[in-house]
Design a protein around this motif. Structure first.
Motif, PDB file in Angstrom:
ATOM      1  N   TYR A  31       0.876  -1.321  -0.099  1.00  7.63           N
ATOM      2  CA  TYR A  31      -0.159   0.099  -0.054  1.00  7.63           C
ATOM      3  C   TYR A  31       0.808   1.494   0.035  1.00  7.63           C
ATOM      4  CZ  TYR A  31      -4.104  -2.835   1.556  1.00  7.63           C
ATOM      5  OH  TYR A  31      -5.132  -3.512   1.589  1.00  7.63           O
ATOM      6  N   GLU A  32       0.430   2.398  -0.521  1.00  2.70           N
ATOM      7  CA  GLU A  32       0.830   3.707  -0.350  1.00  2.70           C
ATOM      8  C   GLU A  32       0.435   4.175   0.885  1.00  2.70           C
ATOM      9  OE1 GLU A  32       1.395   5.811  -4.429  1.00  2.70           O
ATOM     10  OE2 GLU A  32      -0.433   4.581  -4.647  1.00  2.70           O
ATOM     11  N   LYS A  33       1.314   4.652   1.714  1.00  3.71           N
ATOM     12  CA  LYS A  33       0.788   5.273   2.839  1.00  3.71           C
ATOM     13  C   LYS A  33      -0.060   6.298   2.988  1.00  3.71           C
ATOM     14  CE  LYS A  33       4.227   3.513   6.121  1.00  3.71           C
ATOM     15  NZ  LYS A  33       5.478   3.828   7.129  1.00  3.71           N
ATOM     16  N   SER A  34       0.364   7.067   1.735  1.00  4.51           N
ATOM     17  CA  SER A  34      -0.558   8.447   1.615  1.00  4.51           C
ATOM     18  C   SER A  34      -2.107   7.888   1.557  1.00  4.51           C
ATOM     19  CB  SER A  34      -0.060   9.148   0.605  1.00  4.51           C
ATOM     20  OG  SER A  34      -0.085   8.379  -0.832  1.00  4.51           O
ATOM     21  N   LYS A  35      -2.232   6.609   0.941  1.00  6.31           N
ATOM     22  CA  LYS A  35      -3.859   6.370   0.767  1.00  6.31           C
ATOM     23  C   LYS A  35      -4.508   5.503   1.800  1.00  6.31           C
ATOM     24  CE  LYS A  35      -3.218   6.444  -4.482  1.00  6.31           C
ATOM     25  NZ  LYS A  35      -3.318   5.715  -5.459  1.00  6.31           N
ATOM     26  N   LEU A  36      -3.185   4.885   2.640  1.00  3.81           N
ATOM     27  CA  LEU A  36      -3.951   3.972   3.676  1.00  3.81           C
ATOM     28  C   LEU A  36      -3.697   4.771   4.857  1.00  3.81           C
ATOM     29  CD1 LEU A  36      -4.959   1.081   4.266  1.00  3.81           C
ATOM     30  CD2 LEU A  36      -2.562   0.237   4.739  1.00  3.81           C
ATOM     31  N   SER A  37      -4.615   5.572   5.287  1.00 10.90           N
ATOM     32  CA  SER A  37      -4.527   6.578   6.370  1.00 10.90           C
ATOM     33  C   SER A  37      -4.692   5.733   7.597  1.00 10.90           C
ATOM     34  CB  SER A  37      -5.612   7.727   5.925  1.00 10.90           C
ATOM     35  OG  SER A  37      -6.882   7.181   5.763  1.00 10.90           O
ATOM     36  N   PRO A  38      -4.454   6.268   8.587  1.00 10.98           N
ATOM     37  CA  PRO A  38      -4.622   5.433  10.040  1.00 10.98           C
ATOM     38  C   PRO A  38      -6.041   5.110  10.159  1.00 10.98           C
ATOM     39  CG  PRO A  38      -3.103   7.327  10.313  1.00 10.98           C
ATOM     40  CD  PRO A  38      -3.376   7.656   8.832  1.00 10.98           C
ATOM     41  N   GLU A  39      -6.962   5.884   9.854  1.00 12.75           N
ATOM     42  CA  GLU A  39      -8.380   5.599  10.210  1.00 12.75           C
ATOM     43  C   GLU A  39      -9.042   4.683   9.555  1.00 12.75           C
ATOM     44  OE1 GLU A  39      -8.573   9.221   7.456  1.00 12.75           O
ATOM     45  OE2 GLU A  39      -7.416   8.556   8.955  1.00 12.75           O
ATOM     46  N   LYS A  40      -8.289   4.234   8.318  1.00 11.00           N
ATOM     47  CA  LYS A  40      -8.627   3.079   7.701  1.00 11.00           C
ATOM     48  C   LYS A  40      -8.143   1.663   8.023  1.00 11.00           C
ATOM     49  CE  LYS A  40     -10.483   5.070   3.922  1.00 11.00           C
ATOM     50  NZ  LYS A  40     -11.653   4.840   3.735  1.00 11.00           N
ATOM     51  N   ILE A  41      -7.636   1.752   9.297  1.00 14.24           N
ATOM     52  CA  ILE A  41      -6.916   0.296   9.774  1.00 14.24           C
ATOM     53  C   ILE A  41      -7.777   0.256  10.973  1.00 14.24           C
ATOM     54  CG2 ILE A  41      -4.890  -0.645  11.108  1.00 14.24           C
ATOM     55  CD1 ILE A  41      -4.225   0.244   7.972  1.00 14.24           C
ATOM     56  N   ASN A  42      -8.369  -0.856  10.973  1.00 13.19           N
ATOM     57  CA  ASN A  42      -9.454  -1.207  12.025  1.00 13.19           C
ATOM     58  C   ASN A  42      -9.716  -2.571  11.884  1.00 13.19           C
ATOM     59  OD1 ASN A  42     -11.407  -1.698   9.902  1.00 13.19           O
ATOM     60  ND2 ASN A  42     -11.924   0.752   9.824  1.00 13.19           N
ATOM     61  N   ILE A  43     -10.688  -3.119  12.768  1.00 16.35           N
ATOM     62  CA  ILE A  43     -11.133  -4.539  12.798  1.00 16.35           C
ATOM     63  C   ILE A  43     -11.725  -5.191  11.632  1.00 16.35           C
ATOM     64  CG2 ILE A  43     -11.310  -4.297  15.354  1.00 16.35           C
ATOM     65  CD1 ILE A  43     -14.230  -4.652  14.899  1.00 16.35           C
ATOM     66  N   TYR A  44     -12.001  -4.235  10.626  1.00 16.38           N
ATOM     67  CA  TYR A  44     -12.588  -4.707   9.377  1.00 16.38           C
ATOM     68  C   TYR A  44     -11.506  -4.935   8.248  1.00 16.38           C
ATOM     69  CZ  TYR A  44     -16.794  -3.180  11.862  1.00 16.38           C
ATOM     70  OH  TYR A  44     -17.651  -2.831  12.755  1.00 16.38           O
ATOM     71  N   TYR A  45     -11.984  -5.533   7.244  1.00 12.94           N
ATOM     72  CA  TYR A  45     -11.069  -5.706   5.812  1.00 12.94           C
ATOM     73  C   TYR A  45     -10.726  -4.310   5.368  1.00 12.94           C
ATOM     74  CZ  TYR A  45     -11.757 -10.659   5.213  1.00 12.94           C
ATOM     75  OH  TYR A  45     -11.815 -12.060   5.201  1.00 12.94           O
ATOM     76  N   VAL A  46      -9.847  -3.949   5.040  1.00 12.67           N
ATOM     77  CA  VAL A  46      -9.272  -2.917   4.284  1.00 12.67           C
ATOM     78  C   VAL A  46     -10.064  -2.729   2.980  1.00 12.67           C
ATOM     79  CG1 VAL A  46      -7.234  -1.494   3.459  1.00 12.67           C
ATOM     80  CG2 VAL A  46      -7.041  -3.229   5.260  1.00 12.67           C
ATOM     81  N   ASP A  47     -10.520  -1.256   2.790  1.00 14.36           N
ATOM     82  CA  ASP A  47     -11.417  -0.990   1.868  1.00 14.36           C
ATOM     83  C   ASP A  47     -10.717  -0.128   0.878  1.00 14.36           C
ATOM     84  OD1 ASP A  47     -11.494   1.526   3.234  1.00 14.36           O
ATOM     85  OD2 ASP A  47     -13.544   1.505   3.403  1.00 14.36           O
ATOM     86  N   VAL A  48      -9.283  -0.074   0.909  1.00 14.08           N
ATOM     87  CA  VAL A  48      -8.562   0.610   0.155  1.00 14.08           C
ATOM     88  C   VAL A  48      -7.602  -0.239  -0.814  1.00 14.08           C
ATOM     89  CG1 VAL A  48      -6.396   2.350  -0.268  1.00 14.08           C
ATOM     90  CG2 VAL A  48      -8.182   2.464   1.762  1.00 14.08           C
ATOM     91  N   ALA A  49      -7.529   0.049  -2.182  1.00 12.54           N
ATOM     92  CA  ALA A  49      -7.129  -0.644  -3.034  1.00 12.54           C
ATOM     93  C   ALA A  49      -5.143  -0.615  -2.841  1.00 12.54           C
ATOM     94  CB  ALA A  49      -7.207  -0.541  -4.554  1.00 12.54           C
ATOM     95  N   PRO A  50      -4.782  -1.715  -2.625  1.00 10.04           N
ATOM     96  CA  PRO A  50      -3.153  -1.846  -2.603  1.00 10.04           C
ATOM     97  C   PRO A  50      -2.737  -1.145  -3.933  1.00 10.04           C
ATOM     98  CG  PRO A  50      -4.083  -4.054  -2.859  1.00 10.04           C
ATOM     99  CD  PRO A  50      -5.268  -3.270  -2.626  1.00 10.04           C
ATOM    100  N   LYS A  51      -1.492  -0.908  -3.975  1.00 10.16           N
ATOM    101  CA  LYS A  51      -0.655  -0.702  -5.348  1.00 10.16           C
ATOM    102  C   LYS A  51      -0.395  -2.209  -5.954  1.00 10.16           C
ATOM    103  CE  LYS A  51       3.176   2.334  -6.944  1.00 10.16           C
ATOM    104  NZ  LYS A  51       2.084   2.990  -7.832  1.00 10.16           N
ATOM    105  N   ILE A  52       0.086  -2.896  -5.083  1.00  8.75           N
ATOM    106  CA  ILE A  52       0.738  -4.198  -5.696  1.00  8.75           C
ATOM    107  C   ILE A  52      -0.350  -5.377  -4.796  1.00  8.75           C
ATOM    108  CG2 ILE A  52       2.501  -5.562  -6.117  1.00  8.75           C
ATOM    109  CD1 ILE A  52       2.618  -3.124  -7.805  1.00  8.75           C
ATOM    110  N   ALA A  53      -0.473  -6.422  -5.812  1.00 11.44           N
ATOM    111  CA  ALA A  53      -1.066  -7.361  -4.973  1.00 11.44           C
ATOM    112  C   ALA A  53      -0.265  -8.707  -5.470  1.00 11.44           C
ATOM    113  CB  ALA A  53      -2.528  -7.673  -5.348  1.00 11.44           C
ATOM    114  N   ILE A  54       0.221  -9.614  -4.257  1.00 10.56           N
ATOM    115  CA  ILE A  54       0.943 -10.675  -4.500  1.00 10.56           C
ATOM    116  C   ILE A  54       0.032 -11.890  -3.783  1.00 10.56           C
ATOM    117  CG2 ILE A  54       3.180 -11.835  -4.289  1.00 10.56           C
ATOM    118  CD1 ILE A  54       4.438  -9.089  -3.697  1.00 10.56           C
ATOM    119  N   GLU A  55      -0.009 -13.023  -4.998  1.00 10.27           N
ATOM    120  CA  GLU A  55      -0.792 -14.331  -4.440  1.00 10.27           C
ATOM    121  C   GLU A  55       0.240 -15.189  -4.882  1.00 10.27           C
ATOM    122  OE1 GLU A  55      -3.629 -14.020  -3.457  1.00 10.27           O
ATOM    123  OE2 GLU A  55      -4.104 -12.180  -3.883  1.00 10.27           O
ATOM    124  N   ILE A  56       0.452 -16.334  -3.905  1.00  7.72           N
ATOM    125  CA  ILE A  56       1.202 -17.555  -4.121  1.00  7.72           C
ATOM    126  C   ILE A  56       0.152 -18.721  -3.914  1.00  7.72           C
ATOM    127  CG2 ILE A  56       2.856 -18.671  -3.173  1.00  7.72           C
ATOM    128  CD1 ILE A  56       4.127 -16.153  -1.651  1.00  7.72           C
TER     129      ILE A  56
END
Length: 203
Positions: free
Chosen positions: A99-124
């Motif tokens: 995530y870009e920290k400028s988009k993942l602001s502190p109030e977005k971090i809580n007990i729920y799933y994140v509703d901000v798109a990451p810049k990069i997603a890695i799946e294994i």
């Protein structure tokens, strides 16, 4: 299990415990691979939700690359099946999200799933049950969902075939052998095959 913002309709799957749901796409639950063994008491939930040794070791390597080469002030790296809440009917789970920290602001971090798109997603690897043959487009469906959500680049690492698929919106998706130098972000590269060989790991 992480709480989600919405509870999508699950139809006939209500009798299956939520703990066995890996993610939800278009309102349809996708269950952990092996969930049927849990329902028949052949395995425990803990036995099917954990990552394999090779999956975990690749995550370890990629995190090393991220922390060593990328700007920790600009980016934050989340792992451990980070949940992404796209909308009411789509809740995805990822191995590593950048995530870009400028988009993942502190109030977005809580007990729920994140509703901000990451810049990069890695799946294994594919972690869901695909016993129903119509679900074999899962990788492509999930990738499209992530790109439409706003993810700039999606990586799929397939340990069995030692391949890396790279998907960017509105571009041809490409697949490479994992022993090549592959650009991750900001002109920084990773080489899974080389790392495993140096470590003496033979997948």
């Amino acid at each position: 299990m992480v709480s989600i913002n919405k509870n999508p309709k699950r139809g006939k799957a209500k009798h299956i415990p939520e703990s066995l749901i890996y993610e939800i796409i278009e309102g349809k639950p996708f269950y952990y691979e092996g969930y049927k063994d849990v329902l028949s008491n052949k395995k425990t939930t803990e036995e099917i939700i954990g990552s394999s040794g090779i999956q975990s070791y690749i995550i370890y390597y990629l995190l090393k690359v991220l922390y060593a080469k990328l700007d920790g002030i600009k980016y934050v790296f989340l792992t451990n099946e980070i949940g992404a809440h796209l909308d009411t009917n789509n809740n995805l789970s990822g191995d590593i999200y950048i995530y870009e920290k400028s988009k993942l602001s502190p109030e977005k971090i809580n007990i729920y799933y994140v509703d901000v798109a990451p810049k990069i997603a890695i799946e294994i690897d594919i972690r869901v049950d695909l016993s129903d043959e119509k679900d074999f487009g899962y990788v492509f469906t999930k990738t499209h969902k992530l790109l439409d959500f706003g993810v700039e680049k999606v990586f799929w690492i397939f340990t069995k075939h030692q391949k890396v698929m790279i998907a960017v919106k509105d571009q041809d998706w490409i697949t490479k052998d994992w022993n090549q130098e592959i650009e991750l972000l900001d002109n920084e590269f990773f080489n899974i095959g080389q790392f495993l060989a140096e470590e003496g790991v033979k997948p």
